[in-house]
Design a protein around this motif. Structure first.
Motif, PDB file in Angstrom:
ATOM      1  N   CYS A  99     -34.259 -60.208  29.896  1.00  5.56           N
ATOM      2  CA  CYS A  99     -34.860 -59.787  28.640  1.00  5.56           C
ATOM      3  C   CYS A  99     -35.298 -60.969  27.792  1.00  5.56           C
ATOM      4  N   ALA A 105     -38.638 -58.500  29.409  1.00  6.73           N
ATOM      5  CA  ALA A 105     -38.294 -57.507  28.390  1.00  6.73           C
ATOM      6  C   ALA A 105     -38.818 -56.130  28.778  1.00  6.73           C
ATOM      7  N   CYS A 108     -36.718 -54.817  31.390  1.00  8.51           N
ATOM      8  CA  CYS A 108     -35.470 -54.415  30.756  1.00  8.51           C
ATOM      9  C   CYS A 108     -35.595 -52.993  30.216  1.00  8.51           C
ATOM     10  N   ARG A 109     -36.747 -52.707  29.618  1.00  9.87           N
ATOM     11  CA  ARG A 109     -36.942 -51.362  29.066  1.00  9.87           C
ATOM     12  C   ARG A 109     -36.979 -50.324  30.179  1.00  9.87           C
ATOM     13  N   ILE A 112     -33.544 -49.646  31.265  1.00 12.49           N
ATOM     14  CA  ILE A 112     -32.825 -48.798  30.307  1.00 12.49           C
ATOM     15  C   ILE A 112     -33.261 -47.347  30.473  1.00 12.49           C
ATOM     16  N   LEU A 131     -31.773 -46.004  19.636  1.00 15.47           N
ATOM     17  CA  LEU A 131     -31.793 -47.421  19.991  1.00 15.47           C
ATOM     18  C   LEU A 131     -33.178 -47.942  20.393  1.00 15.47           C
ATOM     19  N   LEU A 132     -34.021 -47.079  20.911  1.00 17.33           N
ATOM     20  CA  LEU A 132     -35.363 -47.548  21.284  1.00 17.33           C
ATOM     21  C   LEU A 132     -36.392 -47.258  20.189  1.00 17.33           C
ATOM     22  N   ARG A 159     -23.050 -44.007  24.503  1.00 23.42           N
ATOM     23  CA  ARG A 159     -22.901 -45.471  24.573  1.00 23.42           C
ATOM     24  C   ARG A 159     -21.798 -45.855  25.553  1.00 23.42           C
TER      25      ARG A 159
ATOM     26  N   ASP B   4     -26.189 -53.577  23.204  1.00 20.32           N
ATOM     27  CA  ASP B   4     -26.976 -53.818  21.997  1.00 20.32           C
ATOM     28  C   ASP B   4     -28.082 -54.837  22.239  1.00 20.32           C
ATOM     29  N   LEU B   6     -29.437 -55.538  25.134  1.00 20.83           N
ATOM     30  CA  LEU B   6     -30.409 -54.903  26.029  1.00 20.83           C
ATOM     31  C   LEU B   6     -31.378 -54.024  25.240  1.00 20.83           C
ATOM     32  N   PHE B   7     -30.804 -53.179  24.400  1.00 26.22           N
ATOM     33  CA  PHE B   7     -31.639 -52.267  23.630  1.00 26.22           C
ATOM     34  C   PHE B   7     -32.500 -53.004  22.616  1.00 26.22           C
ATOM     35  N   ALA B   9     -33.804 -55.923  22.947  1.00 29.97           N
ATOM     36  CA  ALA B   9     -34.955 -56.481  23.654  1.00 29.97           C
ATOM     37  C   ALA B   9     -35.957 -55.378  23.997  1.00 29.97           C
ATOM     38  N   ALA B  10     -35.427 -54.243  24.466  1.00 27.03           N
ATOM     39  CA  ALA B  10     -36.315 -53.138  24.836  1.00 27.03           C
ATOM     40  C   ALA B  10     -37.033 -52.588  23.611  1.00 27.03           C
TER      41      ALA B  10
END
Lengths: 181, 158
Positions: A99, A105, A108-109, A112, A131-132, A159, B4, B6-7, B9-10
């Motif tokens: 990331c 990055a 990374c998304r 996720i 979170l997104l 989480r 946290d 990770l998110f 960055a996303a």
């Protein structure tokens, strides 16, 4: 002022929610142009619903249900269409990115998004919106038609589940030097 | 890396991707879609009382209940009939033996029934196929495309 076929209420609703809808579609794995198409289709459905939508107790929840259905329809239809281009090669592991750089990055998304798919739908929705998309618990509660405390509960459980799921995460670096944490 | 990070960055990539996003373009597209929607004829529903709309209602019955090759000539009467699919479904579901129905001769209907003995409701099958065809092609009035509708129904039941 130019004549418009849309009611002022629907126009205002569109303007304040479109970005969230597009981002949500992206978080469910849609490409940028697909996300725009999905949002447009969802809003057209709301326009067709007319008074049923405008008179709804929870317009956000109504619209979000339409959005989810539209996304499901989109992927159902897409899976029936022949592929026109080759799929990109899968990375070496599921959660591969440090990331740091732009490409990492994005990877990374994607990771996720995949990880979220392993969670129950409500938890995944709450986590991705919080979170997104950076939405507040109250906004999420409106979209999902549940209470803010239920959102908190889904976030907390989600989480924990996600942390467990991401255990053993081994970053994938685009320079080819995998295995760094 | 924890969740946290990770998110974060996303979230940053998503935020960057939509930085300066203006919903006006989407609203214009919605306006266009709504106008197109208002002027595009919607797919017809299934006509229950189809006999009242059939082209052949004023025709001489003897023209439709003919034998042999004369049936192929009789079929031409069905061309452009607005309730052709309804008529065909009715004949297939009720195993009507004689005459031209829904643009198909006795022999063609017998062949169709033989090919798909498992179909319990031709009405449901053809109605679904017509709706799906209209949705896929954007063609609201599907009667002139009955062959494609039947082909789709056969494809599903193959």
């Amino acid at each position: 002022m130019s004549p418009t076929i849309l009611s002022a209420e629907l126009s205002a609703f569109h303007d304040s929610h479109r970005l969230n809808f597009v981002k949500y579609a992206r978080s469910r794995g849609a490409q940028p142009d697909e996300a725009e198409d999905i949002a447009s289709t969802a809003f057209l459905t709301l326009y067709r619903a007319g008074q049923a939508f405008l008179a709804a107790d929870n317009r956000d929840g109504f619209a979000f249900k339409v959005l989810r259905d539209t996304i499901a329809d989109h992927f159902r239809h897409r899976s029936r269409r022949p592929r026109t281009q080759a799929l990109p090669e899968e990375p070496g592991n599921l959660f591969g990115a440090d990331c740091g750089g732009a490409i990492d990055a994005v990877n990374c998304r994607v990771d996720i998004e995949r990880a979220l798919q392993a969670l129950p739908a409500r938890q995944a929705d709450c986590l991705s919106m919080n979170l997104l998309l950076d939405l507040s618990r109250e906004q999420i509660a409106h979209y999902l038609g549940i209470s803010a405390s239920a959102v908190s509960s889904h976030l907390s459980t989600g989480r924990r589940a996600l942390a467990k799921h991401l255990e053993g995460y081994q970053p994938y670096v685009t320079t080819g030097q995998g295995g760094q944490g | 890396m924890n969740i946290d990070d990770l998110f974060q960055a996303a979230r940053a990539t998503l935020r960057d991707e939509y930085a300066g996003y203006d919903p006006a373009a989407g609203r214009t597209r919605l306006e266009d879609d709504a106008v197109r929607d208002a002027v595009t004829p919607q797919p017809r529903g299934w006509v229950e009382d189809w006999t009242a709309q059939a082209i052949c209602r004023t025709a001489d019955p003897d023209e439709l209940f003919v034998q042999g090759t004369a049936q192929n000539r009789a079929k031409s009467l069905c061309t452009g009939c607005p309730v052709r699919t309804e008529c065909l479904a009715d004949a297939l579901d009720n195993r009507v033996e004689y005459g031209v129905w829904g643009g198909m001769t006795e022999r063609e209907r017998r062949a169709l029934l033989r090919r798909r003995p498992a179909v319990t409701s031709w009405r449901r099958l053809l109605e679904t196929a017509r709706t799906e065809y209209a949705r896929a092609t954007g063609i609201a009035h599907t009667q002139p495309h009955q062959k494609e509708v039947v082909d789709k129904a056969l494809e599903w039941t193959a």
